[in-house]
Design a protein around this motif. Structure first.
Motif, short mmCIF file in Angstrom:
data_model
loop_
_atom_site.label_atom_id
_atom_site.label_comp_id
_atom_site.label_asym_id
_atom_site.label_seq_id
_atom_site.Cartn_x
_atom_site.Cartn_y
_atom_site.Cartn_z
N PRO A 471 33.02 116.13 69.77
CA PRO A 471 33.03 115.98 68.31
C PRO A 471 33.75 114.71 67.86
CG PRO A 471 34.62 117.63 68.99
CD PRO A 471 33.86 117.26 70.21
N GLN A 472 33.31 114.17 66.74
CA GLN A 472 33.95 113.05 66.07
C GLN A 472 34.42 113.56 64.71
OE1 GLN A 472 30.59 110.41 66.12
NE2 GLN A 472 31.17 109.44 68.07
N VAL A 473 35.70 113.36 64.42
CA VAL A 473 36.28 113.95 63.21
C VAL A 473 36.68 112.87 62.23
CG1 VAL A 473 37.13 115.91 64.55
CG2 VAL A 473 38.64 113.98 64.11
N LEU A 474 36.60 113.21 60.95
CA LEU A 474 37.08 112.35 59.89
C LEU A 474 38.59 112.52 59.80
CD1 LEU A 474 36.07 110.45 57.59
CD2 LEU A 474 36.10 112.47 56.11
N LEU A 475 39.37 111.47 60.00
CA LEU A 475 40.83 111.59 60.11
C LEU A 475 41.46 112.08 58.80
CD1 LEU A 475 41.97 108.53 62.26
CD2 LEU A 475 41.48 110.86 62.94
N GLU A 476 40.86 111.74 57.72
CA GLU A 476 41.45 112.12 56.43
C GLU A 476 41.47 113.63 56.25
OE1 GLU A 476 40.80 111.18 51.66
OE2 GLU A 476 39.62 110.12 53.17
N THR A 477 40.40 114.31 56.74
CA THR A 477 40.31 115.76 56.53
C THR A 477 40.17 116.54 57.83
OG1 THR A 477 37.90 115.64 56.34
CG2 THR A 477 39.17 115.36 54.31
N GLU A 478 40.02 115.83 58.98
CA GLU A 478 39.75 116.43 60.29
C GLU A 478 38.46 117.26 60.28
OE1 GLU A 478 42.89 118.23 62.46
OE2 GLU A 478 44.40 116.80 61.80
N GLU A 479 37.54 116.86 59.44
CA GLU A 479 36.23 117.51 59.37
C GLU A 479 35.31 116.90 60.42
OE1 GLU A 479 32.43 117.74 56.23
OE2 GLU A 479 34.35 116.82 55.64
N ILE A 480 34.46 117.73 61.03
CA ILE A 480 33.49 117.26 62.02
C ILE A 480 32.39 116.50 61.30
CG2 ILE A 480 31.90 117.89 63.86
CD1 ILE A 480 34.80 118.44 64.49
N VAL A 481 32.24 115.22 61.62
CA VAL A 481 31.22 114.41 60.95
C VAL A 481 30.19 113.85 61.94
CG1 VAL A 481 32.67 113.78 59.00
CG2 VAL A 481 32.74 112.41 61.10
N GLY A 482 30.44 114.07 63.21
CA GLY A 482 29.50 113.53 64.19
C GLY A 482 29.83 114.03 65.58
N MET A 483 29.05 113.62 66.54
CA MET A 483 29.27 114.01 67.93
C MET A 483 28.69 112.93 68.84
SD MET A 483 26.33 116.94 68.03
CE MET A 483 24.75 116.63 67.22
N GLU A 484 29.29 112.76 70.00
CA GLU A 484 28.76 111.82 70.99
C GLU A 484 28.14 112.61 72.14
OE1 GLU A 484 29.99 107.98 73.78
OE2 GLU A 484 31.55 109.02 72.63
N ALA A 485 26.90 112.27 72.47
CA ALA A 485 26.20 112.92 73.58
C ALA A 485 26.55 112.19 74.88
CB ALA A 485 24.69 112.89 73.36
#
Length: 707
Positions: A471-485
């Protein structure tokens, strides 16, 4: 000016001077009244001329039958007929009993005229065209045609023998023969002009000799025409000039049709032999020649046990493939030439440099005192590349990896020594060291690598690959915004094989292209499946290899895959490395085509390559990913902290997003937030997990969050 060209000019000058001298002294020469002496000389010169003519026939038809050519065969056939008529002319002109009673003086002159006309037309026809080799069948065909010509000539002569005596009293008969003689002279001179033209093309030595023969043929014709009558001496000098012309023609035909083709074959064989044992690009001896040289060393050492050690060093240019792929093959070839020149300029006594093909060189050291001496010299070779190499696009620092085998000790045959040195250099590259000497354990590892490559080629069709997602998270909210395969390989016998072990093999073997396409298709299909299941759409990041990126039809392939799956391109992030952008023109063209698809583009491992900031600001990219090597020590190393801060600040000014890789603890997370880094991924949030676990842990919770 070449020697043969000077000889040709001298021949023309001598011929003209001879004619002028005879005309100057024609009065005293005209007082020579002993015609028997003149006829005797004429007979001798005529027989020599006929002998030369028959030699032309014998050389072309009877000798060197394995060197057949059309020029040889037609010339020999022509002069078989010509020398027969010349012989009849000489015998009848000299008044030989038994011949003169059948062939009159007038008929003899007509024989000479027809003979000169036939030789003039034949020489011009034969030597003003490109020569061609012929088969034995063609030889018989030419002989048949020539025999028919001879029979026709004999028939004409017989017919003329009946007609000419009856026309002897008519003055116009002499006029006709004079006109024919002038035509013969014109044809000889025309032949010289045709062969010489165009003058800018360099003539072979044989053609220059034939030109000289035509000059003397023309001189002989001038004498035979008897324009400045000085008696029978005209014919005597004419026959002398004819003899010289026949001899030159004999020499020229031999050189043109036998000697020069033989020399050309020798040169071709020498060139083939040179290419067989030398590298065409660098001019260095190649692997085949090295094999011969090593075999010589082994044999000599077995005979003389007192000979010193011999060290064989295989040198490999590090990251040459990246340079070749990114800057182009021309730059790669130029680099190989510059490397060979730099090493070659330092070769000493008892040292030899070889090209092993591609980006490898071999350095042979003989008569050494021991291993230490070989290692010292190998380190000196490495230091040759402390200064950069200048290519057209700039200066580049390159490095070499060296593998060494020693004789005796590391092999009993030339093949073993070369193979073991090659194994050592690949081990040095894998271990990241400069020099490695061969040890038997390397051979086992090389065999394992070969087996792994064979297994890798079948892994795709056997379905042994699978993807994990981080998972890739948005640092401001730690929300999942993407993923690396990320690609994983579950080997049926070895179990999980590390990407560090199989990705480089896939790159070198070319398997990375079909594997990369499978990764792209599988990741996009998985993302679309999750979207169809009702999960919030997020972006999937997919790594592109250098080989994939350089495909001219890459954008078309990706577009076709996305259209087939039905995935919006905005939910695909393609990750490239800085090394892929070394060739700016190619990289920009490829990136622009990808951007027109609507996908996002990121530069992975940013900071570890050599990107120019000038090009970076114009590059159609969306994101920079800070390499984990900087993030992992950001709290311990102030330099790494400064690098991360600088990259983040620069990205903000360029209006690019920043993703930090390898985030493992809260301190690193806090620092990245202070630098206003947009996103992050790492073990702090999650290790890469399979699709099922990613769905349960990260996608389902998103359903409960407000959109």
């Amino acid at each position: 000016m070449r020697q043969e060209e000077r000889k040709t000019i001298h021949a023309a000058i001598i011929g003209a001077a001879l004619f002028l001298l005879i005309q100057i002294f024609r009065t005293p020469l005209g007082h020579i009244e002993d015609k028997d002496v003149l006829l005797a000389f004429y007979l001798i010169l005529g027989c020599c001329t006929v002998a030369f003519g028959f030699a032309i026939f014998a050389q072309g038809w009877l000798l060197f039958s394995n060197k057949l050519s059309k020029a040889r065969l037609y010339t020999s056939a022509l002069f078989l007929g010509v020398c027969i008529f010349d012989f009849l002319h000489v015998l009848s002109f000299a008044g030989i009993p038994g011949i003169a009673s059948y062939i009159s003086y007038e008929q003899s002159l007509w024989l000479l005229t027809f003979s000169r006309l036939a030789s003039a037309l034949g020489i011009v026809f034969i030597f003003c065209r490109a020569d061609q080799p012929v088969s034995v069948d063609s030889k018989h065909k030419v002989f048949r045609n020539s025999f028919l010509v001879i029979l026709l000539s004999a028939a004409l002569f017989g017919f003329g023998n009946l007609i000419v005596p009856g026309l002897a009293g008519y003055p116009w008969v002499e006029t006709v023969r004079d006109l024919m003689n002038m035509a013969v002279l014109f044809v000889y001179l025309l032949g010289v002009g045709i062969i010489v033209y165009p003058g800018k093309i360099e003539k072979s030595a044989s053609l220059l000799i034939i030109i000289r023969s035509l000059v003397f043929f023309a001189l002989a014709q001038v004498f035979f025409m008897n324009l400045f009558s000085v008696g029978d001496l005209d014919y005597l000098f004419g026959m002398l000039s004819s003899g010289v012309a026949y001899y030159l023609l004999l020499t020229g035909v031999y050189r043109l049709t036998i000697e020069e083709p033989f020399q050309e074959n020798q040169q071709a064989e020498a060139r083939i032999n040179y290419l067989a044992f030398h590298d065409d690009l660098t001019g260095l001896p190649n692997r085949r020649r090295l094999m011969q040289r090593m075999e010589e060393i082994v044999i000599q050492s077995e005979k003389d046990k007192s000979r010193g050690f011999s060290g064989l060093v295989i040198m490999n240019i590090n990251h040459f493939k990246n340079i070749n792929d990114s800057l182009g093959h021309y730059a790669g070839d130029l680099l190989l030439q510059l490397v060979s020149q730099r090493i070659g300029s330092e070769v000493r006594v008892n040292e030899e440099l070889y090209s092993m093909g591609a980006d490898e060189f071999a350095f042979l050291m003989t008569e050494r005192t021991g291993l230490e001496n070989c290692l010292v010299r190998a380190n000196e070779l490495l230091r040759l590349f402390e200064t950069p190499v200048s290519l057209e696009s700039g200066e580049y620092h390159i490095s070499l990896s060296l593998g060494m085998s020693i004789y005796p000790g590391d092999g009993d045959t030339a093949e073993q020594l070369i193979q073991n040195a090659d194994t050592a250099v690949h081990n040095a590259k894998e271990q990241g060291v400069d020099i490695r000497r061969y040890i038997p354990a390397m051979q086992m590892k090389a065999k394992e690598r070969l087996k792994l490559e064979n297994d890798l080629r079948r892994a795709l069709e056997r379905g042994e690959f699978y993807l994990v997602y981080q998972p890739q998270v948005l640092l401001e909210t730690e929300e999942i915004v993407g993923m690396e395969a990320l690609l994983r390989w579950n080997h049926p016998k070895r179990g999980l094989v590390s990407p560090v072990d199989f990705i480089p093999i896939a790159e070198e073997s070319g398997m990375i292209v079909p594997i990369g396409e499978w990764v792209l298709r599988t990741a996009c299909q998985q993302n679309k499946t999750w979207q169809n299941a009702g999960y919030r759409p997020i972006c999937v990041s997919i790594n592109l290899s250098m080989r994939q990126f350089l495909q001219p039809n890459l954008a078309g392939k990706i577009g076709a895959i996305l259209q087939e799956i039905g995935l919006d391109p905005s939910y695909v992030d393609l990750e490239i490395t800085e090394s892929m952008t070394l060739d700016k023109e190619t990289a920009f063209d490829q990136l622009n085509r990808l951007k027109r698809l609507g996908v996002c583009i990121s530069i992975d491992d940013f900071g570890t390559g050599y990107s120019s900031l000038h090009y970076l600001k114009n590059m159609p990219i969306d994101r920079l990913k800070i390499d984990r090597s900087f993030v992992s020590e950001v709290m311990e190393d102030s330099n790494n902290a400064a690098i991360v801060s600088t990259i983040t600040s620069m990205a903000h000014h360029l209006k690019l997003k920043v993703t930090a890789e390898g985030v493992e603890n809260k301190e690193q997370l806090h620092f990245l937030r202070q630098q206003h880094c947009h996103e992050a991924q790492g073990f702090l949030f999650s290790k890469p997990v399979k699709a099922e676990e990613f769905e349960l842990s990260f996608l389902k919770p998103l359903l409960e969050m407000p959109s």
